[in-house]
Design a protein around this motif. Structure first.
Motif, PDB file in Angstrom:
ATOM      1  N   THR A 179     108.791  79.964 -31.379  1.00  0.00           N
ATOM      2  CA  THR A 179     110.393  79.783 -31.270  1.00  0.00           C
ATOM      3  C   THR A 179     110.615  78.638 -30.241  1.00  0.00           C
ATOM      4  O   THR A 179     111.682  78.261 -30.017  1.00  0.00           O
ATOM      5  CB  THR A 179     111.136  81.075 -30.628  1.00  0.00           C
ATOM      6  OG1 THR A 179     110.467  81.520 -29.321  1.00  0.00           O
ATOM      7  CG2 THR A 179     110.983  82.145 -31.631  1.00  0.00           C
ATOM      8  N   MET A 180     109.459  78.571 -29.395  1.00  0.00           N
ATOM      9  CA  MET A 180     109.577  77.506 -28.120  1.00  0.00           C
ATOM     10  C   MET A 180     108.884  76.100 -28.793  1.00  0.00           C
ATOM     11  O   MET A 180     109.619  74.982 -28.303  1.00  0.00           O
ATOM     12  CB  MET A 180     108.929  77.948 -26.996  1.00  0.00           C
ATOM     13  CG  MET A 180     109.569  79.196 -26.568  1.00  0.00           C
ATOM     14  SD  MET A 180     108.426  79.873 -25.050  1.00  0.00           S
ATOM     15  CE  MET A 180     108.508  78.442 -23.845  1.00  0.00           C
ATOM     16  N   VAL A 181     108.118  75.986 -29.495  1.00  0.00           N
ATOM     17  CA  VAL A 181     107.356  74.762 -30.043  1.00  0.00           C
ATOM     18  C   VAL A 181     107.166  74.719 -31.426  1.00  0.00           C
ATOM     19  O   VAL A 181     106.725  75.565 -31.858  1.00  0.00           O
ATOM     20  CB  VAL A 181     105.896  74.720 -29.333  1.00  0.00           C
ATOM     21  CG1 VAL A 181     105.190  73.493 -29.690  1.00  0.00           C
ATOM     22  CG2 VAL A 181     105.693  74.961 -27.651  1.00  0.00           C
ATOM     23  N   ASP A 182     107.842  73.660 -31.777  1.00  0.00           N
ATOM     24  CA  ASP A 182     107.927  73.447 -33.260  1.00  0.00           C
ATOM     25  C   ASP A 182     106.638  72.919 -33.658  1.00  0.00           C
ATOM     26  O   ASP A 182     106.353  71.697 -33.390  1.00  0.00           O
ATOM     27  CB  ASP A 182     109.268  72.621 -33.808  1.00  0.00           C
ATOM     28  CG  ASP A 182     109.201  72.449 -35.173  1.00  0.00           C
ATOM     29  OD1 ASP A 182     108.548  73.074 -36.081  1.00  0.00           O
ATOM     30  OD2 ASP A 182     109.998  71.775 -35.672  1.00  0.00           O
ATOM     31  N   GLN A 183     105.675  73.545 -34.438  1.00  0.00           N
ATOM     32  CA  GLN A 183     104.506  72.914 -34.902  1.00  0.00           C
ATOM     33  C   GLN A 183     104.645  72.070 -36.087  1.00  0.00           C
ATOM     34  O   GLN A 183     103.507  71.455 -36.586  1.00  0.00           O
ATOM     35  CB  GLN A 183     103.819  74.320 -35.262  1.00  0.00           C
ATOM     36  CG  GLN A 183     103.142  75.074 -34.001  1.00  0.00           C
ATOM     37  CD  GLN A 183     102.481  74.239 -32.934  1.00  0.00           C
ATOM     38  OE1 GLN A 183     101.701  73.258 -33.172  1.00  0.00           O
ATOM     39  NE2 GLN A 183     102.689  74.486 -31.650  1.00  0.00           N
ATOM     40  N   THR A 184     105.768  72.185 -36.787  1.00  0.00           N
ATOM     41  CA  THR A 184     105.900  71.189 -38.133  1.00  0.00           C
ATOM     42  C   THR A 184     105.647  69.838 -38.121  1.00  0.00           C
ATOM     43  O   THR A 184     104.991  69.262 -38.859  1.00  0.00           O
ATOM     44  CB  THR A 184     107.356  71.545 -38.864  1.00  0.00           C
ATOM     45  OG1 THR A 184     108.113  71.175 -37.812  1.00  0.00           O
ATOM     46  CG2 THR A 184     107.195  73.066 -39.453  1.00  0.00           C
ATOM     47  N   PRO A 185     106.087  68.935 -36.834  1.00  0.00           N
ATOM     48  CA  PRO A 185     105.811  67.730 -36.613  1.00  0.00           C
ATOM     49  C   PRO A 185     104.186  67.502 -36.557  1.00  0.00           C
ATOM     50  O   PRO A 185     103.724  66.628 -37.289  1.00  0.00           O
ATOM     51  CB  PRO A 185     106.296  67.417 -35.460  1.00  0.00           C
ATOM     52  CG  PRO A 185     107.530  68.253 -35.429  1.00  0.00           C
ATOM     53  CD  PRO A 185     107.131  69.627 -35.681  1.00  0.00           C
ATOM     54  N   THR A 186     103.448  68.094 -36.181  1.00  0.00           N
ATOM     55  CA  THR A 186     101.949  68.317 -35.887  1.00  0.00           C
ATOM     56  C   THR A 186     101.583  68.607 -37.301  1.00  0.00           C
ATOM     57  O   THR A 186     100.438  67.509 -37.637  1.00  0.00           O
ATOM     58  CB  THR A 186     101.615  69.239 -34.716  1.00  0.00           C
ATOM     59  OG1 THR A 186     101.966  69.052 -33.561  1.00  0.00           O
ATOM     60  CG2 THR A 186      99.892  69.165 -34.694  1.00  0.00           C
ATOM     61  N   VAL A 187     101.718  69.436 -38.053  1.00  0.00           N
ATOM     62  CA  VAL A 187     101.363  69.669 -39.282  1.00  0.00           C
ATOM     63  C   VAL A 187     101.468  68.674 -40.321  1.00  0.00           C
ATOM     64  O   VAL A 187     100.891  68.286 -41.078  1.00  0.00           O
ATOM     65  CB  VAL A 187     101.663  71.311 -39.663  1.00  0.00           C
ATOM     66  CG1 VAL A 187     101.178  71.287 -41.219  1.00  0.00           C
ATOM     67  CG2 VAL A 187     101.147  72.380 -38.660  1.00  0.00           C
ATOM     68  N   ALA A 188     102.931  68.026 -40.078  1.00  0.00           N
ATOM     69  CA  ALA A 188     103.272  66.942 -41.115  1.00  0.00           C
ATOM     70  C   ALA A 188     102.201  65.735 -40.798  1.00  0.00           C
ATOM     71  O   ALA A 188     102.054  65.024 -41.743  1.00  0.00           O
ATOM     72  CB  ALA A 188     104.942  66.693 -40.725  1.00  0.00           C
ATOM     73  N   ARG A 189     101.928  65.582 -39.531  1.00  0.00           N
ATOM     74  CA  ARG A 189     101.251  64.195 -39.321  1.00  0.00           C
ATOM     75  C   ARG A 189      99.895  64.542 -39.724  1.00  0.00           C
ATOM     76  O   ARG A 189      99.192  63.563 -40.283  1.00  0.00           O
ATOM     77  CB  ARG A 189     101.115  64.094 -37.732  1.00  0.00           C
ATOM     78  CG  ARG A 189     102.385  63.382 -37.174  1.00  0.00           C
ATOM     79  CD  ARG A 189     102.257  62.839 -35.699  1.00  0.00           C
ATOM     80  NE  ARG A 189     102.475  63.905 -34.992  1.00  0.00           N
ATOM     81  CZ  ARG A 189     103.496  64.756 -34.443  1.00  0.00           C
ATOM     82  NH1 ARG A 189     104.702  63.923 -34.716  1.00  0.00           N
ATOM     83  NH2 ARG A 189     103.501  65.404 -33.546  1.00  0.00           N
ATOM     84  N   ALA A 190      99.334  65.865 -39.744  1.00  0.00           N
ATOM     85  CA  ALA A 190      98.092  66.085 -40.131  1.00  0.00           C
ATOM     86  C   ALA A 190      98.079  65.732 -41.464  1.00  0.00           C
ATOM     87  O   ALA A 190      96.903  65.443 -42.342  1.00  0.00           O
ATOM     88  CB  ALA A 190      97.538  67.351 -39.865  1.00  0.00           C
ATOM     89  N   ALA A 191      98.979  66.484 -42.437  1.00  0.00           N
ATOM     90  CA  ALA A 191      99.078  66.233 -43.795  1.00  0.00           C
ATOM     91  C   ALA A 191      99.166  64.985 -44.347  1.00  0.00           C
ATOM     92  O   ALA A 191      98.496  64.614 -45.065  1.00  0.00           O
ATOM     93  CB  ALA A 191     100.401  67.061 -44.158  1.00  0.00           C
ATOM     94  N   ASN A 192      99.754  64.037 -43.445  1.00  0.00           N
ATOM     95  CA  ASN A 192     100.115  62.783 -44.060  1.00  0.00           C
ATOM     96  C   ASN A 192      98.711  61.981 -43.697  1.00  0.00           C
ATOM     97  O   ASN A 192      98.455  61.047 -44.580  1.00  0.00           O
ATOM     98  CB  ASN A 192     101.110  61.989 -43.076  1.00  0.00           C
ATOM     99  CG  ASN A 192     102.627  62.399 -43.339  1.00  0.00           C
ATOM    100  OD1 ASN A 192     102.874  62.984 -44.286  1.00  0.00           O
ATOM    101  ND2 ASN A 192     103.369  62.058 -42.448  1.00  0.00           N
TER     102      ASN A 192
END
Length: 211
Positions: A179-192
């Motif tokens: 709820t405090m840290v959105d991990q999706t940008p990090t995961v998206a960068r790894a996916a890319n």
């Protein structure tokens, strides 16, 4: 504690990234014949339930494409330009005829993305951050598909070695951190990174690739 959890997640991310290469070789003949120098990224269509997925994912695409050696039209500027011209959703933007892009922007290639799944999934004793999408790069003049790939990555948390009590505690921590840290940008960068740089399947180097 939060910092250590995030750092641990990033370490897991790096370990998983090293073993995700897809076998086989993509047919690059169309891409090699087209030789695009510039890429126009259309804001992703979002088929997930996360309303912010398109904007977040859009912000992660410029760097890996530029690092592969392509000029990338500024994604935020393009998004605003398209909206100011009456295209209020990515679905509308994906329907624009190629000749309109050629008339106003003149890119060599256009990248279309469709997000299939996105966000953090919470279960009783674990959580997983998921990014799944399909990328298609087309020749901006002919519409010929130059390259396409499936982007898929999941970063999870599970048993931390502390037994049932430890797993319950970790599950609570994961939800609080989520709820405090959105991990999706990090995961998206790894996916890319995996999709674009995957040997034999990723995007070929462009003309501006740093040597």
């Amino acid at each position: 504690m939060i910092r250590s959890i995030v750092c641990g997640s990033l370490m897991l991310l790096a370990l998983l990234s090293s073993g995700c290469a897809t076998q086989g070789s993509y047919d690059y003949s169309a891409l090699q014949a087209s030789k695009p120098r510039s890429i126009l990224v259309i804001p992703p269509m979002n088929n997930s339930v996360e309303i912010n997925a398109s904007n977040i994912y859009l912000s992660t695409l410029s760097r890996p494409l530029a690092e592969k050696g392509y000029y990338v039209f500024p994604v935020a500027v393009i998004n605003q330009f398209l909206q100011e011209n009456g295209l209020q959703s990515p679905a509308d933007m994906h329907d624009v005829p190629l000749d309109k892009f050629a008339e106003h922007l003149n890119p060599d290639a256009i990248l279309y993305i469709v997000i299939e799944d996105w966000g953090q999934k919470y279960e009783i004793l674990s959580s997983t951050t998921v990014v799944k999408a399909n990328m298609t790069l087309v020749d901006a003049k002919t519409g010929t598909t130059l390259w396409e790939t499936r982007v898929s990555y999941a970063q999870g948390s599970g048993d931390n070695g502390g037994g049932l009590v430890g797993m319950l505690v970790q599950a609570v921590v994961d939800q609080v951190v989520g709820t405090m840290v959105d991990q999706t940008p990090t995961v998206a960068r790894a996916a890319n990174n995996i999709a674009i740089n995957n040997p034999g399947q990723g995007l070929l180097n462009g003309p501006y690739r740093a040597q």
